[in-house]
Design an enzyme around this catalytic site. Structure first.
Site, PDB file in Angstrom:
ATOM      1  N   HIS A   1     -13.276  10.362  33.028  1.00  0.00           N
ATOM      2  CA  HIS A   1     -14.261   9.710  32.151  1.00  0.00           C
ATOM      3  C   HIS A   1     -14.127  10.317  30.760  1.00  0.00           C
ATOM      4  O   HIS A   1     -14.157  11.539  30.618  1.00  0.00           O
ATOM      5  CB  HIS A   1     -15.677   9.928  32.685  1.00  0.00           C
ATOM      6  CG  HIS A   1     -15.893   9.314  34.039  1.00  0.00           C
ATOM      7  ND1 HIS A   1     -16.361   8.035  34.204  1.00  0.00           N
ATOM      8  CD2 HIS A   1     -15.671   9.797  35.288  1.00  0.00           C
ATOM      9  CE1 HIS A   1     -16.437   7.758  35.505  1.00  0.00           C
ATOM     10  NE2 HIS A   1     -16.021   8.809  36.183  1.00  0.00           N
TER      11      HIS A   1
ATOM     12  N   GLU B   1     -19.742   7.874  46.729  1.00  0.00           N
ATOM     13  CA  GLU B   1     -19.783   9.127  45.978  1.00  0.00           C
ATOM     14  C   GLU B   1     -20.945  10.002  46.451  1.00  0.00           C
ATOM     15  O   GLU B   1     -20.866  11.223  46.459  1.00  0.00           O
ATOM     16  CB  GLU B   1     -19.968   8.735  44.507  1.00  0.00           C
ATOM     17  CG  GLU B   1     -19.676   9.799  43.502  1.00  0.00           C
ATOM     18  CD  GLU B   1     -19.893   9.280  42.075  1.00  0.00           C
ATOM     19  OE1 GLU B   1     -20.282   8.092  41.905  1.00  0.00           O
ATOM     20  OE2 GLU B   1     -19.691  10.060  41.147  1.00  0.00           O
TER      21      GLU B   1
HETATM   22 ZN   LIG Z   1     -15.960   9.317  38.205  1.00  0.00          ZN
END
Ligand SMILES: [Zn+2]
Length: 341
Positions: free
Chosen positions: A20, A207
């Site tokens: 990111h 996640e």
């Molecule tokens: Zn990520």
């Protein structure tokens, strides 16, 4: 064998596919941006080196997302700081021996700086082009992220931007953001639109427990994404489904998952150990947010060698396998086959 210990992970040419942009900015770079803004009277924020002390890497899901929404996004809030930080991130990856990088970012409007979302993406791409001239060995592509909190219209805008900027290096669409938020089934039409336009897709997958319901995972699998990120809380049935998908990429982020306590146990308990030998899917170790978790890609490979006892040839073979799941075209694959050990 002594030879294995001698593998120099910084010199080893590497591929990074899950990084990111904002989370990859080093604290030093944030500090530089802050210093300039502070001197010009343009920020009331505290010094990043106080907010994120060097050596602190224990951000979890509760502290991680607010760090961005309440701090970093307010510091990196104009074209100048966006371009400066993007170049700095790419330079850091180049120094770490990365030869191919896919950065991802959620397009953000910066109204006070006169930047709309297209202006944001344009600024990032301009910085990528500049960085490319500075470090020609590292080729960078861009993935645009849909945030789980987006409305359908906002998500559609991300796909439209990805289409618009395709010829300047946008290769794919991602779905990311706080796993406790949003209902992913909302995004089915825009993901389908992205695929129909020939864009690749990568999805943050299981996640956290909150984003690992049977309904969510089966919705995502129905999109047939090209790659999955994290792949943590996956029930056995879905694991078997993934294992049968030849050529799907699994972006696994060891330090992030351990530091953020997203898995139970430490490195040796990471599901990398479970996946790297499986035939169909291709595992690619990634950093996620090196600015937050402090472990560059060379260190991720070092951790893999240390905790999973891979031999030299296994490491080099695994690194090269990543070439198959990059989102750039055949010319880039050819280049990487020539460059990687
Ligand atoms: Zn990520």
């Amino acid at each position: 064998m002594m030879l294995e210990r001698g593998l120099d992970f910084v010199s080893m040419p590497k591929i990074e596919l899950h990084a990111h942009l904002t989370g990859s900015i080093s604290r030093q770079c944030l500090h530089e941006i802050w210093e300039v803004k502070k001197a010009a009277g343009k920020t009331d924020l505290e010094d990043p080196l106080l907010v994120m002390p060097p050596g602190r890497h224990d951000y979890d899901l509760k502290t991680f997302f607010p760090l961005f929404s309440s701090y970093i996004y307010n510091l990196v809030n104009d074209a100048g700081s966006l371009e400066h930080s993007t170049k700095s991130v790419i330079r850091d990856f180049a120094r770490d021996g990365v030869v191919y990088l896919e950065l991802r970012t959620t397009p953000r409007a910066m109204p006070l700086a006169g930047l709309d979302k297209a202006g944001y993406v344009g600024a990032v791409l301009r910085a990528i082009e500049d960085a490319q001239e500075e470090a020609p060995m590292l080729h960078t592509r861009l993935i645009l992220s849909i945030d789980r909190r987006n409305t359908l219209d906002e998500a559609g805008e991300v796909v439209a931007l990805a289409k618009l900027f395709r010829d300047r290096g946008v290769v794919a669409v991602d779905l990311c953001g706080d796993p406790t938020k949003g209902d992913v089934s909302l995004f089915t039409p825009v993901l389908e639109e992205a695929k129909a336009a020939g864009l690749k897709t990568t999805i943050h997958f299981a996640e956290a427990e909150a984003s690992a319901s049977e309904a969510e995972l089966s919705t995502i699998m129905s999109w047939m994404p090209d790659r999955l990120g994290h792949v943590i809380h996956v029930p056995e049935t879905v694991k078997r489904q993934i294992a049968e998908l030849s050529g799907i990429g699994l972006e696994l982020c060891l330090s992030c998952n351990v530091h953020a306590k997203m898995i139970v146990g430490s490195f040796e308990a990471h599901h990398f150990g479970e996946w790297w030998r499986v035939d169909g899917p291709i595992v690619v170790p990634c950093t996620d947010d090196v600015g937050v978790f402090g472990s560059p890609l060379s260190n991720e490979w070092r951790l893999i060698q240390k905790h999973f006892n891979l031999q030299r040839e296994e490491i080099l073979g695994l690194a090269r396998k990543g070439i198959d799941v990059i989102f750039a075209g055949d010319d880039e694959r050819e280049r990487l086959r020539g460059v990687m050990w």
